[in-house]
Design a protein around this motif. Structure first.
Motif, short mmCIF file in Angstrom:
data_model
loop_
_atom_site.label_atom_id
_atom_site.label_comp_id
_atom_site.label_asym_id
_atom_site.label_seq_id
_atom_site.Cartn_x
_atom_site.Cartn_y
_atom_site.Cartn_z
N GLY A 130 69.82 19.55 39.38
CA GLY A 130 69.86 18.50 38.83
C GLY A 130 69.95 18.48 37.27
O GLY A 130 70.39 19.48 36.83
N GLN A 131 69.45 17.33 36.54
CA GLN A 131 69.43 17.43 35.17
C GLN A 131 68.15 16.97 34.67
O GLN A 131 67.22 16.07 35.23
CB GLN A 131 70.44 16.30 34.66
N LYS A 132 67.90 17.56 33.31
CA LYS A 132 66.71 16.97 32.61
C LYS A 132 67.38 16.33 31.31
O LYS A 132 68.44 16.73 30.63
CB LYS A 132 65.89 18.36 32.09
N GLN A 133 67.16 15.17 31.02
CA GLN A 133 67.72 14.32 30.15
C GLN A 133 66.89 13.83 29.18
O GLN A 133 65.80 13.53 29.30
CB GLN A 133 68.45 13.12 30.78
N LYS A 134 67.48 13.90 27.78
CA LYS A 134 66.99 13.25 26.84
C LYS A 134 67.71 11.94 26.46
O LYS A 134 69.00 12.04 26.28
CB LYS A 134 66.87 14.21 25.52
N TRP A 135 67.01 10.67 26.45
CA TRP A 135 67.65 9.41 26.30
C TRP A 135 67.66 8.89 24.93
O TRP A 135 66.50 9.07 24.41
CB TRP A 135 67.22 8.40 27.31
N PHE A 136 68.73 8.45 24.47
CA PHE A 136 68.56 7.66 23.23
C PHE A 136 69.14 6.19 23.08
O PHE A 136 69.99 5.85 24.04
CB PHE A 136 69.68 8.43 22.09
N LEU A 137 68.37 5.38 22.34
CA LEU A 137 68.67 3.86 22.60
C LEU A 137 69.45 3.81 21.27
O LEU A 137 68.91 3.98 20.04
CB LEU A 137 67.54 3.19 22.70
N LEU A 138 70.43 3.27 21.30
CA LEU A 138 71.53 2.92 20.27
C LEU A 138 72.12 1.46 20.38
O LEU A 138 72.29 0.79 21.39
CB LEU A 138 72.71 3.83 20.21
N ARG A 139 71.99 0.82 19.31
CA ARG A 139 72.42 -0.64 19.23
C ARG A 139 73.81 -0.64 18.47
O ARG A 139 74.19 0.09 17.46
CB ARG A 139 71.62 -1.41 18.03
N TYR A 140 74.78 -1.27 19.31
CA TYR A 140 76.22 -1.51 19.01
C TYR A 140 76.45 -2.16 18.08
O TYR A 140 75.81 -3.46 18.09
CB TYR A 140 76.80 -1.60 20.29
#
Length: 160
Positions: free
Chosen positions: A99-109
């Motif tokens: 599977g995957q281990k993910q680091k998530w990022f919040l970006l404003r467009y």
């Protein structure tokens, strides 16, 4: 007999929750799924690449949006993991990962909708739209739903 599934590592990956000024989430409909499967931009981290750099690269590769058109808001504190369903094990990523281990990022467009270009060199999405976070959750494939729940919970204060 040993369970080879748990012996496999997780693929290091990033995900991008891109939101617009109204707090709606970018959702792309995957090209490679016959059912209408929607997801946020995501992809693997290259050797020697920092997760945040990978997030900007994946966003560019999947949406045509350069880093100059986004504002960094935050990231998940740890890694979020998911296991592939049995029918996909051994079929994706050369069978090397469970599977995957993910680091998530919040970006404003910060750009305009007409600056989004999913017709990239290696397109992943057939179409895209802005949707509410709860609609994004309802649109994701079931085996990624717990990841999306955690990501939405982490970034809830910034969402519509």
């Amino acid at each position: 007999m040993a369970d080879t599934t748990t012996d496999l590592p997780y693929r290091p990956c990033v995900g991008v929750m891109l939101i617009n000024a109204e707090g709606l989430v970018f959702a792309g409909q995957r090209l490679d799924n016959p059912a209408p499967a929607w997801q946020m931009p995501q992809g693997g981290i290259d050797d020697g690449e920092k997760p945040r750099e990978a997030a900007y690269r994946e966003l560019w590769e999947e949406t045509g949006i350069p880093r100059e058109l986004v504002e960094f808001i935050g990231k998940t504190h740890g890694w979020v993991t998911y296991d592939l369903p049995p029918e996909l094990l051994g079929k994706v990523w050369g069978g090397k990962y469970r599977g995957q281990k993910q680091k998530w990022f919040l970006l404003r467009y910060l750009g305009r909708d007409d600056q989004v270009d999913i017709a990239t060199e290696h397109p992943e999405f057939a179409k895209w739209r802005w949707i509410a976070a709860d609609d994004m959750l309802a649109s994701i494939v079931p085996f990624k739903r717990a990841v999306y729940e955690e990501v939405i919970r982490s970034f809830r204060a910034h969402l519509a």
